[in-house]
Write a protein that holds these residues in place. Structure first.
Motif, PDB file in Angstrom:
ATOM      1  N   ALA A 124       0.838  -1.201   0.000  1.00 50.14           N
ATOM      2  CA  ALA A 124       0.000   0.000   0.000  1.00 50.14           C
ATOM      3  C   ALA A 124       0.870   1.248   0.000  1.00 50.14           C
ATOM      4  CB  ALA A 124      -0.895  -0.007   1.230  1.00 50.14           C
ATOM      5  N   PRO A 125       0.438   2.272  -0.751  1.00 46.58           N
ATOM      6  CA  PRO A 125       1.231   3.494  -0.780  1.00 46.58           C
ATOM      7  C   PRO A 125       1.209   4.182   0.583  1.00 46.58           C
ATOM      8  CG  PRO A 125      -0.694   3.673  -2.229  1.00 46.58           C
ATOM      9  CD  PRO A 125      -0.698   2.315  -1.623  1.00 46.58           C
ATOM     10  N   ALA A 126       2.203   4.880   0.886  1.00 49.83           N
ATOM     11  CA  ALA A 126       2.328   5.569   2.164  1.00 49.83           C
ATOM     12  C   ALA A 126       1.450   6.809   2.211  1.00 49.83           C
ATOM     13  CB  ALA A 126       3.788   5.945   2.406  1.00 49.83           C
ATOM     14  N   TRP A 127       0.878   7.257   1.115  1.00 48.21           N
ATOM     15  CA  TRP A 127       0.062   8.469   1.096  1.00 48.21           C
ATOM     16  C   TRP A 127      -1.434   8.186   1.173  1.00 48.21           C
ATOM     17  CZ3 TRP A 127       3.275   6.904  -2.906  1.00 48.21           C
ATOM     18  CH2 TRP A 127       2.630   6.362  -4.024  1.00 48.21           C
ATOM     19  N   ALA A 128      -1.855   7.008   1.559  1.00 50.61           N
ATOM     20  CA  ALA A 128      -3.272   6.661   1.715  1.00 50.61           C
ATOM     21  C   ALA A 128      -3.874   7.439   2.884  1.00 50.61           C
ATOM     22  CB  ALA A 128      -3.420   5.167   1.955  1.00 50.61           C
ATOM     23  N   LEU A 129      -5.212   7.706   2.807  1.00 46.43           N
ATOM     24  CA  LEU A 129      -5.893   8.487   3.830  1.00 46.43           C
ATOM     25  C   LEU A 129      -7.215   7.833   4.178  1.00 46.43           C
ATOM     26  CD1 LEU A 129      -6.075  11.124   5.499  1.00 46.43           C
ATOM     27  CD2 LEU A 129      -7.082  12.185   3.475  1.00 46.43           C
TER      28      LEU A 129
END
Length: 167
Positions: free
Chosen positions: A20-25
């Motif tokens: 998973a990308p680190a910029w998920a919200l």
């Protein structure tokens, strides 16, 4: 040995691409609504012009801003009964009211309703804003009957629509 090191580097690279990308919200949002009292109506009295004469082109009118007096050439009595309707809704909310004329003449008589909006006469099909400070208000309806050439004696009733919504 070199082959093992390249394989380990490839595996690490591929797993970095699939994680998973680190910029998920992920967050919570809010939705708001104001719930108000449902509108209702109660009929206290129907519009009643009493008896009229069957004269071609004759009229009988009852102005709801002036009480229940009848005027016109086909009226046989001095007074009629205004339509009296109690409207109930949220206190302080203004009401948009439209009183519509019947779609067609009945017994060759045309009925054009009018209503009283705080002392102002409002014509059929015209929307008016009615104050409702206490949550209960009164809608008074009168109008005009206009005879055609083919009016026949007997009882005649008209169905018309009253539309009330919150402003």
């Amino acid at each position: 040995m070199r082959f093992g090191k390249e394989l380990a580097t490839s595996i690490l690279f591929c797993s970095a691409l699939t994680s998973a990308p680190a910029w998920a919200l992920d967050f919570n949002a809010t939705a708001n609504v104001i719930v108000t009292t449902a509108l209702s109506s109660a009929e206290v009295a129907q519009v009643d012009f009493g008896t009229i004469e069957a004269s071609n082109g004759a009229t009988c009118a009852m102005d709801p801003t002036a009480g229940n007096a009848l005027t016109g050439t086909s009226c046989t009595a001095g007074t009629g009964t205004l339509g009296d309707y109690t409207l109930t809704g949220a206190a302080g909310a203004n009401l948009l009211v439209t009183v519509n004329a019947p779609a067609a003449a009945v017994n060759d008589i045309t009925y054009t309703p009018t209503w009283n909006n705080g002392g102002a006469l409002v014509a059929a099909g015209v929307q008016g804003t009615m104050a409702n400070p206490t949550g209960t208000t009164t809608l008074n309806i009168g109008g005009t009957l206009t005879n055609g050439a083919a009016v026949t004696p007997g009882n005649t009733s008209f169905t018309f629509n009253v539309n009330v919504v919150y402003q």
